[in-house]
Design a protein around this motif. Structure first.
Motif, PDB file in Angstrom:
ATOM      1  N   ALA A   1      -3.283   7.448  15.821  1.00 38.17           N
ATOM      2  CA  ALA A   1      -1.960   7.688  16.412  1.00 38.17           C
ATOM      3  C   ALA A   1      -0.902   7.839  15.323  1.00 38.17           C
ATOM      4  O   ALA A   1      -0.024   8.715  15.412  1.00 38.17           O
ATOM      5  N   LEU A   2      -0.967   7.004  14.299  1.00 40.40           N
ATOM      6  CA  LEU A   2      -0.009   7.095  13.198  1.00 40.40           C
ATOM      7  C   LEU A   2      -0.170   8.410  12.443  1.00 40.40           C
ATOM      8  O   LEU A   2       0.819   9.098  12.147  1.00 40.40           O
ATOM      9  N   ILE A   3      -1.401   8.783  12.141  1.00 39.30           N
ATOM     10  CA  ILE A   3      -1.648  10.012  11.397  1.00 39.30           C
ATOM     11  C   ILE A   3      -1.182  11.231  12.183  1.00 39.30           C
ATOM     12  O   ILE A   3      -0.570  12.152  11.627  1.00 39.30           O
ATOM     13  N   ASP A   4      -1.425  11.243  13.477  1.00 35.61           N
ATOM     14  CA  ASP A   4      -0.962  12.358  14.308  1.00 35.61           C
ATOM     15  C   ASP A   4       0.555  12.493  14.230  1.00 35.61           C
ATOM     16  O   ASP A   4       1.097  13.604  14.178  1.00 35.61           O
ATOM     17  N   ASP A   5       1.257  11.359  14.229  1.00 35.08           N
ATOM     18  CA  ASP A   5       2.715  11.397  14.179  1.00 35.08           C
ATOM     19  C   ASP A   5       3.211  11.850  12.814  1.00 35.08           C
ATOM     20  O   ASP A   5       4.148  12.650  12.719  1.00 35.08           O
ATOM     21  N   VAL A   6       2.587  11.360  11.755  1.00 34.52           N
ATOM     22  CA  VAL A   6       2.959  11.785  10.395  1.00 34.52           C
ATOM     23  C   VAL A   6       2.761  13.289  10.249  1.00 34.52           C
ATOM     24  O   VAL A   6       3.616  13.998   9.692  1.00 34.52           O
TER      25      VAL A   6
ATOM     26  N   TRP B   1       0.852  -1.193   0.000  1.00 31.16           N
ATOM     27  CA  TRP B   1       0.000   0.000   0.000  1.00 31.16           C
ATOM     28  C   TRP B   1       0.877   1.228   0.000  1.00 31.16           C
ATOM     29  O   TRP B   1       1.951   1.245   0.617  1.00 31.16           O
ATOM     30  N   GLN B   2       0.432   2.261  -0.708  1.00 33.26           N
ATOM     31  CA  GLN B   2       1.216   3.494  -0.763  1.00 33.26           C
ATOM     32  C   GLN B   2       0.302   4.710  -0.720  1.00 33.26           C
ATOM     33  O   GLN B   2      -0.741   4.748  -1.392  1.00 33.26           O
ATOM     34  N   PHE B   3       0.703   5.691   0.078  1.00 31.75           N
ATOM     35  CA  PHE B   3       0.029   6.987   0.137  1.00 31.75           C
ATOM     36  C   PHE B   3       1.017   8.053  -0.306  1.00 31.75           C
ATOM     37  O   PHE B   3       2.156   8.098   0.170  1.00 31.75           O
ATOM     38  N   SER B   4       0.600   8.904  -1.230  1.00 28.05           N
ATOM     39  CA  SER B   4       1.449  10.001  -1.707  1.00 28.05           C
ATOM     40  C   SER B   4       0.717  11.318  -1.520  1.00 28.05           C
ATOM     41  O   SER B   4      -0.515  11.403  -1.678  1.00 28.05           O
ATOM     42  N   TRP B   5       1.507  12.355  -1.208  1.00 26.48           N
ATOM     43  CA  TRP B   5       0.919  13.677  -0.949  1.00 26.48           C
ATOM     44  C   TRP B   5       1.930  14.756  -1.302  1.00 26.48           C
ATOM     45  O   TRP B   5       3.117  14.652  -0.979  1.00 26.48           O
ATOM     46  N   LEU B   6       1.458  15.798  -1.966  1.00 24.07           N
ATOM     47  CA  LEU B   6       2.256  16.990  -2.200  1.00 24.07           C
ATOM     48  C   LEU B   6       1.380  18.184  -1.871  1.00 24.07           C
ATOM     49  O   LEU B   6       0.412  18.484  -2.580  1.00 24.07           O
ATOM     50  N   GLY B   7       1.707  18.845  -0.758  1.00 19.39           N
ATOM     51  CA  GLY B   7       0.885  19.966  -0.335  1.00 19.39           C
ATOM     52  C   GLY B   7       1.219  20.351   1.090  1.00 19.39           C
ATOM     53  O   GLY B   7       2.224  19.921   1.649  1.00 19.39           O
ATOM     54  N   PRO B   8       0.370  21.166   1.711  1.00 20.11           N
ATOM     55  CA  PRO B   8       0.646  21.618   3.072  1.00 20.11           C
ATOM     56  C   PRO B   8       0.380  20.522   4.094  1.00 20.11           C
ATOM     57  O   PRO B   8      -0.418  19.610   3.866  1.00 20.11           O
ATOM     58  N   ALA B   9       1.067  20.612   5.216  1.00 18.27           N
ATOM     59  CA  ALA B   9       0.857  19.667   6.320  1.00 18.27           C
ATOM     60  C   ALA B   9      -0.220  20.244   7.233  1.00 18.27           C
ATOM     61  O   ALA B   9       0.070  20.849   8.263  1.00 18.27           O
ATOM     62  N   ASP B  10      -1.453  20.067   6.828  1.00 17.18           N
ATOM     63  CA  ASP B  10      -2.571  20.665   7.561  1.00 17.18           C
ATOM     64  C   ASP B  10      -3.744  19.700   7.595  1.00 17.18           C
ATOM     65  O   ASP B  10      -3.584  18.495   7.362  1.00 17.18           O
ATOM     66  N   VAL B  11      -4.936  20.218   7.859  1.00 13.31           N
ATOM     67  CA  VAL B  11      -6.114  19.369   8.008  1.00 13.31           C
ATOM     68  C   VAL B  11      -6.449  18.625   6.724  1.00 13.31           C
ATOM     69  O   VAL B  11      -7.008  17.519   6.766  1.00 13.31           O
TER      70      VAL B  11
ATOM     71  N   ILE C   1      -4.562  15.468   6.884  1.00 13.72           N
ATOM     72  CA  ILE C   1      -5.189  14.551   7.836  1.00 13.72           C
ATOM     73  C   ILE C   1      -6.386  13.846   7.199  1.00 13.72           C
ATOM     74  O   ILE C   1      -6.533  12.622   7.277  1.00 13.72           O
ATOM     75  N   ASP C   2      -7.239  14.628   6.550  1.00 12.58           N
ATOM     76  CA  ASP C   2      -8.441  14.065   5.923  1.00 12.58           C
ATOM     77  C   ASP C   2      -8.078  13.026   4.869  1.00 12.58           C
ATOM     78  O   ASP C   2      -8.717  11.968   4.773  1.00 12.58           O
ATOM     79  N   GLU C   3      -7.066  13.332   4.068  1.00 12.37           N
ATOM     80  CA  GLU C   3      -6.683  12.414   2.996  1.00 12.37           C
ATOM     81  C   GLU C   3      -6.062  11.142   3.567  1.00 12.37           C
ATOM     82  O   GLU C   3      -6.272  10.045   3.036  1.00 12.37           O
TER      83      GLU C   3
END
Length: 217
Positions: free
Chosen positions: A88-93, A60-70, A73-75
């Motif tokens: 817990a994982l998302i909060d740490d990321v 599984w892979q998640f990719s993101w290019l953008g601000p570290a904001d809400v 989190i939603d994505e």
């Protein structure tokens, strides 16, 4: 923490900074440093959250290019294999992503969070970019070489007569799960010929690895 297979008498490389405090990460801006490692032990809730995301049979892979904001989190919740166990994982990321954005004074970050069942980059190499953050949530961490153990003539695509990259296999260093490392690549000005040489660890049959990489954008 980072470990090696050689005796404890071996000196820690002068080009590598490590500490248990986050204040070690800005040392990556020092000319002589090509890797800065924040040693940390992952809390149990993050370990459990990470393990839950690795239950899928397929990578599984998640990719993101953008601000570290809400929006990030939603994505992450939308794409996580087990969103009900991902908090817990998302909060740490998010926390690490915001730290990268702050440290490098950028609005956007490039994030990849991947569940791997094989080595992604098994050959020792240098990244062709300025800097990258790496941390492993589950499974073995990335491996890297002290400069004294590298034959840089061996880097690059395999070719006839190419020398071995590794001068001393006992000097190979391994990041532990939870460690956060900033790694200079050949795109960092002044590090064209001194970028950190590293690779993905070999995984045993059935072993999985959850890897996060973040690039300032």
């Amino acid at each position: 923490m980072a470990t090696n297979a050689s005796s404890a008498a071996n000196l820690w490389p002068a080009h590598a900074a490590q500490d248990k405090d986050i204040s070690v990460l800005p040392r990556i801006f020092e000319d002589a440093i090509n890797v800065a490692i924040m040693q940390r032990r992952l809390p149990a809730d993050i370990q459990l959250s990470a393990a839950a995301q690795c239950q899928s049979e397929r990578p599984w892979q998640f990719s993101w290019l953008g601000p570290a904001d809400v929006t990030l989190i939603d994505e992450l919740y939308r794409r996580a294999p087990q969103p009900e166990a991902a908090t817990a994982l998302i909060d740490d990321v998010l926390l690490i992503s915001q730290a990268v954005a702050y440290l490098f004074d950028t609005q956007n970050v490039g994030i990849r969070l991947r569940v791997l069942n094989e080595a992604m980059c098994p050959r020792f190499h240098c990244d062709n970019l300025a800097v990258r953050l790496v941390t492993t949530y589950l499974g073995p961490g990335s491996q890297w070489l002290p400069d004294t153990a590298v034959n840089r003539d061996g880097l690059g695509a395999p070719r006839p007569g190419q020398p071995d990259i590794v001068r001393d296999p006992s000097a190979i260093q391994t990041l532990q799960a939870g460690d956060v490392a900033l790694i200079k690549g050949s795109g960092w000005e002044g590090s064209e010929n001194s970028a950190l040489v590293h690779r993905s660890p070999t995984l045993t049959q059935g072993e999985k690895r959850l890897l996060l990489t973040i690039d300032p954008a």
